[in-house]
Design a protein around this motif. Structure first.
Motif, PDB file in Angstrom:
ATOM      1  N   LEU A   1       0.860  -1.269   0.026  1.00 17.51           N
ATOM      2  CA  LEU A   1       0.170  -0.142   0.139  1.00 17.51           C
ATOM      3  C   LEU A   1       0.729   1.335   0.110  1.00 17.51           C
ATOM      4  N   LEU A   2       2.041   1.258   0.725  1.00 18.25           N
ATOM      5  CA  LEU A   2       2.792   2.374   0.834  1.00 18.25           C
ATOM      6  C   LEU A   2       3.525   2.712  -0.512  1.00 18.25           C
ATOM      7  N   LEU A   3       4.032   1.500  -1.291  1.00 15.33           N
ATOM      8  CA  LEU A   3       4.712   1.744  -2.362  1.00 15.33           C
ATOM      9  C   LEU A   3       3.972   1.856  -3.568  1.00 15.33           C
ATOM     10  N   TRP A   4       2.769   1.378  -3.769  1.00 16.71           N
ATOM     11  CA  TRP A   4       1.945   1.575  -4.776  1.00 16.71           C
ATOM     12  C   TRP A   4       0.760   2.495  -4.920  1.00 16.71           C
ATOM     13  N   GLN A   5       0.195   2.536  -3.639  1.00 16.94           N
ATOM     14  CA  GLN A   5      -1.045   3.168  -3.271  1.00 16.94           C
ATOM     15  C   GLN A   5      -0.754   4.655  -2.592  1.00 16.94           C
ATOM     16  N   GLN A   6       0.285   4.775  -1.964  1.00 15.24           N
ATOM     17  CA  GLN A   6       0.854   5.900  -1.477  1.00 15.24           C
ATOM     18  C   GLN A   6       0.158   5.849   0.232  1.00 15.24           C
ATOM     19  N   TRP A   7      -0.573   4.995   0.712  1.00 11.88           N
ATOM     20  CA  TRP A   7      -1.009   4.838   1.784  1.00 11.88           C
ATOM     21  C   TRP A   7      -0.278   4.247   2.713  1.00 11.88           C
ATOM     22  N   TRP A   8       0.073   5.047   3.831  1.00 10.10           N
ATOM     23  CA  TRP A   8       0.611   4.760   4.945  1.00 10.10           C
ATOM     24  C   TRP A   8      -0.495   4.197   6.180  1.00 10.10           C
ATOM     25  N   VAL A   9      -0.642   2.812   6.281  1.00 14.27           N
ATOM     26  CA  VAL A   9      -1.534   2.485   7.229  1.00 14.27           C
ATOM     27  C   VAL A   9      -0.840   1.736   8.262  1.00 14.27           C
ATOM     28  N   GLY A  10      -0.897   2.110   9.500  1.00 11.04           N
ATOM     29  CA  GLY A  10      -0.145   1.273  10.606  1.00 11.04           C
ATOM     30  C   GLY A  10      -0.961  -0.215  10.598  1.00 11.04           C
ATOM     31  N   TRP A  11       0.307  -1.103  10.939  1.00  4.66           N
ATOM     32  CA  TRP A  11      -0.051  -2.384  10.823  1.00  4.66           C
ATOM     33  C   TRP A  11       0.099  -3.214  12.042  1.00  4.66           C
ATOM     34  N   LEU A  12       1.076  -2.660  12.975  1.00  5.18           N
ATOM     35  CA  LEU A  12       1.345  -3.241  14.198  1.00  5.18           C
ATOM     36  C   LEU A  12       0.383  -3.473  15.206  1.00  5.18           C
ATOM     37  N   PRO A  13      -0.598  -2.394  15.371  1.00 10.13           N
ATOM     38  CA  PRO A  13      -1.612  -2.805  16.220  1.00 10.13           C
ATOM     39  C   PRO A  13      -2.428  -4.059  15.708  1.00 10.13           C
ATOM     40  N   ALA A  14      -2.791  -4.027  14.484  1.00 11.35           N
ATOM     41  CA  ALA A  14      -3.442  -5.207  14.113  1.00 11.35           C
ATOM     42  C   ALA A  14      -2.787  -6.545  14.246  1.00 11.35           C
ATOM     43  N   ALA A  15      -1.486  -6.506  13.988  1.00 14.77           N
ATOM     44  CA  ALA A  15      -0.753  -7.948  14.033  1.00 14.77           C
ATOM     45  C   ALA A  15      -0.682  -8.157  15.548  1.00 14.77           C
ATOM     46  N   LEU A  16      -0.466  -7.242  16.482  1.00 13.69           N
ATOM     47  CA  LEU A  16      -0.432  -7.642  17.821  1.00 13.69           C
ATOM     48  C   LEU A  16      -1.549  -8.071  18.345  1.00 13.69           C
ATOM     49  N   ALA A  17      -2.515  -7.410  17.807  1.00 16.81           N
ATOM     50  CA  ALA A  17      -3.918  -7.782  18.430  1.00 16.81           C
ATOM     51  C   ALA A  17      -4.256  -9.257  17.905  1.00 16.81           C
ATOM     52  N   VAL A  18      -3.962  -9.779  16.904  1.00 12.59           N
ATOM     53  CA  VAL A  18      -4.275 -11.011  16.322  1.00 12.59           C
ATOM     54  C   VAL A  18      -3.236 -11.937  17.095  1.00 12.59           C
ATOM     55  N   LEU A  19      -1.980 -11.634  17.482  1.00 13.07           N
ATOM     56  CA  LEU A  19      -1.045 -12.541  18.294  1.00 13.07           C
ATOM     57  C   LEU A  19      -1.353 -12.570  19.567  1.00 13.07           C
ATOM     58  N   ALA A  20      -1.904 -11.536  20.109  1.00 10.76           N
ATOM     59  CA  ALA A  20      -2.354 -11.460  21.594  1.00 10.76           C
ATOM     60  C   ALA A  20      -3.748 -12.536  21.612  1.00 10.76           C
ATOM     61  N   ALA A  21      -4.549 -12.442  20.410  1.00 10.69           N
ATOM     62  CA  ALA A  21      -5.581 -13.393  20.552  1.00 10.69           C
ATOM     63  C   ALA A  21      -5.267 -14.735  20.401  1.00 10.69           C
ATOM     64  N   ALA A  22      -4.243 -15.131  19.701  1.00 10.04           N
ATOM     65  CA  ALA A  22      -3.514 -16.541  19.353  1.00 10.04           C
ATOM     66  C   ALA A  22      -3.122 -16.948  20.690  1.00 10.04           C
TER      67      ALA A  22
END
Length: 673
Positions: A396-417
């Motif tokens: 998304l950053l390189l091709w769409q120019q969107w800077w979307v945070g990803w760590l909160p979602a990743a850590l949320a899934v890791l915490a759930a697991a």
């Protein structure tokens, strides 16, 4: 079945299987809300550092010829002289650039003081209209001093809300400013780690707005005289964007606080850099500058224009302006879309849904006897999802120019697991303990423990071991059951089993089976190898000592059980019935112990010659009028001195006669009707 019946039967099972899942997903949602909504700044530095790596790996690897850097480098200082250079020499740089055909000149230099030759430099400014630089002091990043005169103020009545107020500035000397000269600020915004990732698009000073150097250059190139600020309305648009008042300048996306996110699309080597000394000495390749933007800056360390970038901890400040200008030409300024929280939540929910699918077993899969992944593998799957989110963020950053945070979602899934797997593991331990408790009430404790940990199998799982066997049977119990109520017979049998279990366990034995009105108890010794006949030395001595100890315990259990049953069996016997009496046979020797049968229906048993002899001895207790009979194997281990020899007998079903011993036990007379 009624709905109420289904609820009563199904609700506990549903809660049992879904409890860990719901708890894990719930924790994951709470973690996401905390990291993404309530405390977003906590993970921001880590996300920015990882994004630096994305810029380094995904940046362009081709020359950028639309913008050429004129570098006042160390070689220029050696050949031309120390900085600051005479104003006439700096005017000569501007003239040389014009002669080379540069379409636009941008000076990353502030001429703050008055010097000789200012008139010559002003004349060059008026003739070639370069874009000048000026610097502001941000709160917490500079002091309140002012020097020079600000230029390039936008025609806004006031400074809008998202932009920061400057506390001071360093601008060009008033004698170098004239009507129509454009200027832009070169003020960086330093992150906590010192890396420059943002630059304020507009800075305010005394209710006037001043654009960044890159925006001022774009305005000069497009002929725009002012800018307009628009709030983003679409979900995936930037929170704010700036565009030209006449529409010649395309929209430039801004962050929520009015900053420009610097796009590090180009590796530093992609920008063609010409030494100022080569320009002054006419050593520039022909037509290299024709139609290009010329950005004059410095990489010499003595000029104090060094910043930290994702590529280097000490880079020329002109690099940031070059990245912004070229990205603006291409419409590739990255920004955080207004719906970034929605995208993060979608990433978290998709990851948690993936966890559910991984452990869910549909009916069709059950029919094929397939199995879902074990729950304890969920954290590994969550780490895989973290990598996927990182790749999506990079794309998304390189091709769409969107800077979307990803760590909160990743850590949320890791915490759930992690939570899901831990709770499921705890439930599994509880289930296993409960299963073991139930199994150990029907099977020997070691067997129950092994079965609780092993999957079902149709193979023989048995081994030959040296054992001591106690076989105890209630004589005349069949007739007693026929004549008495079932509840009374069950009470007698329950008392017998309970007493036998307590006594055998006290002596270190294992209740192997309850067979009708009989009890089979075993004292297990060491496994017997195939070549046990050749066993000798210390191993044989150790095995003999262990077998002797088990034999003593088995014989003592027989004595204690016989004594204890005098207070348990009915006395006197009911009218018309033979009195109940306990017969016990004890023998020692090899036997095979293990599980047999199909995986769908198995049994655990001890079998072999030793068990058969103990069983036959029980049948002889009435004929020989001795309640405890001992086989020759156990007699040899306990010592026959305290035993009474009864002679040699050919036991039922055996081919070889066996010596039988009796334990001399005083049996009190029983009353009869």
């Amino acid at each position: 079945m009624s709905q109420q019946g289904r609820w009563r039967g199904g609700a506990p099972q549903w809660i049992r299987h879904r409890g860990a899942q719901l708890a894990g997903i719930g924790l994951g949602v709470l973690v996401w809300l905390w990291l993404a909504v309530l405390s977003p700044a906590w993970l921001q530095p880590w996300q920015e550092r990882i994004t630096d790596g994305i810029w380094r790996l995904g940046s362009h690897d081709r020359d950028e010829r639309r913008l050429i850097i004129i570098d006042i480098d160390e070689r220029s200082l050696r050949e031309v002289g120390p900085w600051p250079w005479p104003r006439a020499l700096q005017a000569q740089i501007i003239q040389k650039l014009a002669e080379q055909g540069a379409a636009l000149q941008v000076l990353d230099i502030v001429f703050a003081d008055e010097r000789a030759g200012d008139a010559v430099l002003l004349a060059a400014f008026q003739q070639y209209q370069p874009v000048l630089a000026q610097v502001f002091a941000l709160p917490g990043q500079g002091d309140n001093t002012t020097a020079g005169q600000l230029a390039g103020a936008l025609g806004w009545a006031t400074c809008p809300v998202p932009f920061a107020q400057a506390s001071g500035f360093l601008a060009n000397h008033p004698d170098l400013l004239a009507a129509g000269i454009q200027a832009g600020h070169i003020t960086p915004r330093f992150s906590d780690d010192g890396v420059v990732r943002m630059q304020p698009a507009i800075l305010c000073y005394r209710d006037k707005a001043y654009s960044a150097l890159a925006l001022a250059a774009l305005m000069q190139a497009t002929g725009e005289t002012s800018l307009t600020l628009q709030r983003g309305t679409a979900w995936f648009s930037a929170p704010w964007h700036i565009q030209g008042a006449r529409g010649a300048l395309p929209p430039i996306p801004l962050e929520q606080d009015g900053d420009l996110r610097i796009p590090w699309h180009h590796k530093p080597d992609n920008f063609i850099s010409i030494s100022a000394a080569d320009l002054l000495s006419d050593r520039v390749p022909p037509d290299l500058l024709r139609g290009a933007w010329a950005l004059v800056g410095s990489s010499a360390f003595g000029l104090n224009d060094t910043i930290a970038t994702p590529y280097s901890s000490a880079a020329a400040g002109v690099q940031a302006h070059a990245q912004l200008m070229t990205a603006a030409m291409d419409g590739r300024i990255p920004y955080t879309p207004r719906a970034h929280l929605v995208l993060q939540a979608l990433g978290a929910l998709l990851g948690m849904g993936l966890l559910i699918l991984l452990v869910r077993q549909p009916a069709a899969a059950q029919a094929r006897s397939s199995r879902p992944i074990p729950v304890h593998w969920l954290p590994v799957a969550a780490l895989g999802w973290l990598i996927i989110l990182l790749l999506v963020h990079a794309a998304l950053l390189l091709w769409q120019q969107w800077w979307v945070g990803w760590l909160p979602a990743a850590l949320a899934v890791l915490a759930a697991a992690v939570a899901w797997s831990m709770i499921a593991h705890a439930q599994s331990r509880i289930d296993r303990d409960r299963l073991y408790t139930h199994l150990s009430s029907y099977l020997p404790a070691p067997v129950a423990a092994a079965l609780a940990l092993q999957p079902p199998s149709s193979a023989i799982k048995a081994s030959t071991r040296h054992v001591c066997v106690l076989f105890a049977d209630i004589r005349n119990f069949s007739a007693y059951c026929e004549a008495r109520p079932p509840e009374e017979a069950a009470a007698v049998l329950h008392a017998f089993f309970s007493t036998a279990t307590r006594i055998v366990q006290e002596e270190g034995g294992v209740i192997e089976a309850f067979q009708g009105d009989a009890v089979l108890a075993v004292w297990y010794g060491e496994p017997i190898a195939v070549d046990d006949a050749r066993l000798g030395g210390a191993d044989a001595a150790n095995t003999g000592r262990a077998a002797s100890g088990n034999a003593q315990c088995a014989l003592q259990a027989a004595i204690n059980l016989q004594a204890a049953m005098h207070g348990v069996l009915p006395d006197p016997a009911p009218a018309g019935l033979e009195p109940l009496a306990l017969g016990i046979g004890v023998e020692s020797g090899p036997a095979m112990a293990g599980s047999f049968g199909l995986a769908s229906r198995r049994t655990h048993m001890v079998l072999g010659r030793t068990v058969t002899i103990a069983s036959r001895l029980v049948g002889m207790t009435a004929d020989l009028a001795h309640p405890i009979l001992v086989g020759e194997g156990l007699a040899a281990q306990t010592g026959a001195a305290h035993l009474q020899s009864m002679g040699t007998f050919l036991l039922d079903g055996m081919r070889v006669p066996h010596h039988v011993y009796a334990y001399p036990l005083f049996v009190p007379s029983r009353s009869t009707h």
